[in-house]
Design a protein around this motif. Sequence first.
Motif, PDB file in Angstrom:
ATOM      1  N   GLY A 166       0.801  -1.218   0.000  1.00 33.25           N
ATOM      2  CA  GLY A 166       0.000   0.000   0.000  1.00 33.25           C
ATOM      3  C   GLY A 166       0.832   1.265   0.000  1.00 33.25           C
ATOM      4  O   GLY A 166       0.286   2.363   0.035  1.00 33.25           O
ATOM      5  N   LEU A 167       2.172   1.110  -0.082  1.00 31.67           N
ATOM      6  CA  LEU A 167       3.078   2.255  -0.025  1.00 31.67           C
ATOM      7  C   LEU A 167       3.959   2.253  -1.272  1.00 31.67           C
ATOM      8  O   LEU A 167       4.618   1.249  -1.575  1.00 31.67           O
ATOM      9  CB  LEU A 167       3.949   2.190   1.224  1.00 31.67           C
ATOM     10  CG  LEU A 167       3.205   2.214   2.559  1.00 31.67           C
ATOM     11  CD1 LEU A 167       4.177   1.963   3.711  1.00 31.67           C
ATOM     12  CD2 LEU A 167       2.477   3.539   2.751  1.00 31.67           C
ATOM     13  N   VAL A 168       3.983   3.390  -1.971  1.00 36.48           N
ATOM     14  CA  VAL A 168       4.683   3.443  -3.253  1.00 36.48           C
ATOM     15  C   VAL A 168       5.428   4.759  -3.429  1.00 36.48           C
ATOM     16  O   VAL A 168       5.213   5.723  -2.683  1.00 36.48           O
ATOM     17  CB  VAL A 168       3.688   3.284  -4.427  1.00 36.48           C
ATOM     18  CG1 VAL A 168       3.000   1.917  -4.358  1.00 36.48           C
ATOM     19  CG2 VAL A 168       2.664   4.404  -4.470  1.00 36.48           C
ATOM     20  N   ALA A 169       6.289   4.777  -4.438  1.00 36.78           N
ATOM     21  CA  ALA A 169       6.855   6.010  -4.986  1.00 36.78           C
ATOM     22  C   ALA A 169       6.409   6.066  -6.435  1.00 36.78           C
ATOM     23  O   ALA A 169       6.621   5.118  -7.190  1.00 36.78           O
ATOM     24  CB  ALA A 169       8.375   6.013  -4.880  1.00 36.78           C
ATOM     25  N   LEU A 170       5.767   7.159  -6.813  1.00 37.94           N
ATOM     26  CA  LEU A 170       5.159   7.289  -8.137  1.00 37.94           C
ATOM     27  C   LEU A 170       5.516   8.639  -8.728  1.00 37.94           C
ATOM     28  O   LEU A 170       5.338   9.669  -8.073  1.00 37.94           O
ATOM     29  CB  LEU A 170       3.635   7.161  -8.006  1.00 37.94           C
ATOM     30  CG  LEU A 170       2.803   7.284  -9.281  1.00 37.94           C
ATOM     31  CD1 LEU A 170       2.997   6.054 -10.171  1.00 37.94           C
ATOM     32  CD2 LEU A 170       1.319   7.444  -8.935  1.00 37.94           C
ATOM     33  N   GLY A 171       6.015   8.643  -9.948  1.00 35.23           N
ATOM     34  CA  GLY A 171       6.326   9.914 -10.582  1.00 35.23           C
ATOM     35  C   GLY A 171       7.218   9.719 -11.786  1.00 35.23           C
ATOM     36  O   GLY A 171       7.796   8.648 -11.986  1.00 35.23           O
ATOM     37  N   PRO A 172       7.375  10.754 -12.592  1.00 34.45           N
ATOM     38  CA  PRO A 172       8.162  10.620 -13.824  1.00 34.45           C
ATOM     39  C   PRO A 172       9.641  10.405 -13.592  1.00 34.45           C
ATOM     40  O   PRO A 172      10.339   9.892 -14.481  1.00 34.45           O
ATOM     41  CB  PRO A 172       7.892  11.947 -14.547  1.00 34.45           C
ATOM     42  CG  PRO A 172       7.470  12.893 -13.470  1.00 34.45           C
ATOM     43  CD  PRO A 172       6.748  12.087 -12.458  1.00 34.45           C
ATOM     44  N   ASP A 173      10.148  10.784 -12.425  1.00 35.54           N
ATOM     45  CA  ASP A 173      11.584  10.702 -12.172  1.00 35.54           C
ATOM     46  C   ASP A 173      11.963   9.667 -11.122  1.00 35.54           C
ATOM     47  O   ASP A 173      13.103   9.647 -10.646  1.00 35.54           O
ATOM     48  CB  ASP A 173      12.111  12.080 -11.742  1.00 35.54           C
ATOM     49  CG  ASP A 173      11.847  13.148 -12.787  1.00 35.54           C
ATOM     50  OD1 ASP A 173      12.063  12.855 -13.984  1.00 35.54           O
ATOM     51  OD2 ASP A 173      11.409  14.257 -12.407  1.00 35.54           O
ATOM     52  N   VAL A 174      11.039   8.806 -10.750  1.00 33.91           N
ATOM     53  CA  VAL A 174      11.315   7.776  -9.749  1.00 33.91           C
ATOM     54  C   VAL A 174      12.319   6.771 -10.302  1.00 33.91           C
ATOM     55  O   VAL A 174      12.200   6.329 -11.450  1.00 33.91           O
ATOM     56  CB  VAL A 174      10.001   7.073  -9.338  1.00 33.91           C
ATOM     57  CG1 VAL A 174      10.283   5.819  -8.531  1.00 33.91           C
ATOM     58  CG2 VAL A 174       9.111   8.026  -8.558  1.00 33.91           C
ATOM     59  N   GLY A 175      13.319   6.421  -9.491  1.00 37.42           N
ATOM     60  CA  GLY A 175      14.358   5.501  -9.936  1.00 37.42           C
ATOM     61  C   GLY A 175      13.941   4.053  -9.854  1.00 37.42           C
ATOM     62  O   GLY A 175      12.972   3.684  -9.187  1.00 37.42           O
ATOM     63  N   ARG A 176      14.704   3.214 -10.525  1.00 36.77           N
ATOM     64  CA  ARG A 176      14.387   1.794 -10.619  1.00 36.77           C
ATOM     65  C   ARG A 176      14.512   1.112  -9.254  1.00 36.77           C
ATOM     66  O   ARG A 176      15.478   1.322  -8.522  1.00 36.77           O
ATOM     67  CB  ARG A 176      15.316   1.119 -11.627  1.00 36.77           C
ATOM     68  CG  ARG A 176      14.986  -0.341 -11.883  1.00 36.77           C
ATOM     69  CD  ARG A 176      15.931  -0.916 -12.930  1.00 36.77           C
ATOM     70  NE  ARG A 176      15.629  -2.325 -13.190  1.00 36.77           N
ATOM     71  CZ  ARG A 176      14.717  -2.742 -14.060  1.00 36.77           C
ATOM     72  NH1 ARG A 176      14.032  -1.849 -14.764  1.00 36.77           N
ATOM     73  NH2 ARG A 176      14.479  -4.024 -14.246  1.00 36.77           N
ATOM     74  N   ALA A 177      13.536   0.282  -8.926  1.00 32.52           N
ATOM     75  CA  ALA A 177      13.534  -0.531  -7.711  1.00 32.52           C
ATOM     76  C   ALA A 177      12.420  -1.556  -7.865  1.00 32.52           C
ATOM     77  O   ALA A 177      11.805  -1.670  -8.929  1.00 32.52           O
ATOM     78  CB  ALA A 177      13.331   0.332  -6.463  1.00 32.52           C
ATOM     79  N   GLU A 178      12.148  -2.290  -6.815  1.00 33.07           N
ATOM     80  CA  GLU A 178      11.120  -3.315  -6.881  1.00 33.07           C
ATOM     81  C   GLU A 178       9.738  -2.737  -6.571  1.00 33.07           C
ATOM     82  O   GLU A 178       9.608  -1.707  -5.895  1.00 33.07           O
ATOM     83  CB  GLU A 178      11.414  -4.438  -5.876  1.00 33.07           C
ATOM     84  CG  GLU A 178      12.649  -5.253  -6.194  1.00 33.07           C
ATOM     85  CD  GLU A 178      12.839  -6.396  -5.211  1.00 33.07           C
ATOM     86  OE1 GLU A 178      12.149  -6.401  -4.155  1.00 33.07           O
ATOM     87  OE2 GLU A 178      13.662  -7.284  -5.488  1.00 33.07           O
ATOM     88  N   VAL A 179       8.716  -3.458  -7.030  1.00 37.46           N
ATOM     89  CA  VAL A 179       7.336  -3.125  -6.671  1.00 37.46           C
ATOM     90  C   VAL A 179       6.512  -4.408  -6.747  1.00 37.46           C
ATOM     91  O   VAL A 179       6.709  -5.231  -7.642  1.00 37.46           O
ATOM     92  CB  VAL A 179       6.742  -2.032  -7.593  1.00 37.46           C
ATOM     93  CG1 VAL A 179       6.692  -2.483  -9.047  1.00 37.46           C
ATOM     94  CG2 VAL A 179       5.373  -1.594  -7.104  1.00 37.46           C
TER      95      VAL A 179
END
Length: 220
Positions: A166-179
């Motif tokens: 339920g917790l994310v990072a969202l945006g055009p400049d977000v760096g690569r990581a897991e989801v």
Amino acid sequence: MRIVIAGGHGKIALRLARQLADRGDEPVALIRNPDHAQDVRDAGAEPVVVDLEKATVTELAEKVMNADGVVFAAGAGPGSGAPRKDTVDRAAAVLTADASALAGVRRLIQVSAINVDEPVPEGADEVWAAYVEAKRAADADLRERHLELDWTILRPGRLTDGPGTGLVALGPDVGRAEVTRDDVASVIVALLDEPGTVGRTLNLVNGETPVADAVRAMSS
């Protein structure tokens, strides 16, 4: 809402169907293999058999007619070669956009992949390079359709099958990581509710912001 999901038997798609059904929406899962019909019924979706690699735009438009939105979540999947990256990840995405426009369904969310606009390193695996190029081309095609479609491109990072946070990072400049795939599905649901995200290309990974807040922050 009646939401048509292209690639309806995929891992994200089944999670999305379940979340939509749980809140009272009507998910419709487009599947190639009729043997997958029970799986999508179990997730709360209506199965509709159509082969995105063979269907005409008119045939597909008939399947998405009267929908409130379309989600393109199809992919050739692991084990497929370079040719199917083009026919599914690119051509089927273009076909879905064409069919949505023809059917008069404006809202379209396309699941892509993070960093596909970046050059593929020299010496990269041929199939991986074909996948990246297919996703890049599909996204480029969709970005030209602002007059006929209300699109959002969602680019998740490396997908995992863990429980949603339920917790994310969202945006055009977000760096690569897991989801997690659960969280990708949750973000798609939130995007469907947020017209202010139309015309945005958004990277998605797990982070520290609740899904609803993250999506609301991307509303223009």
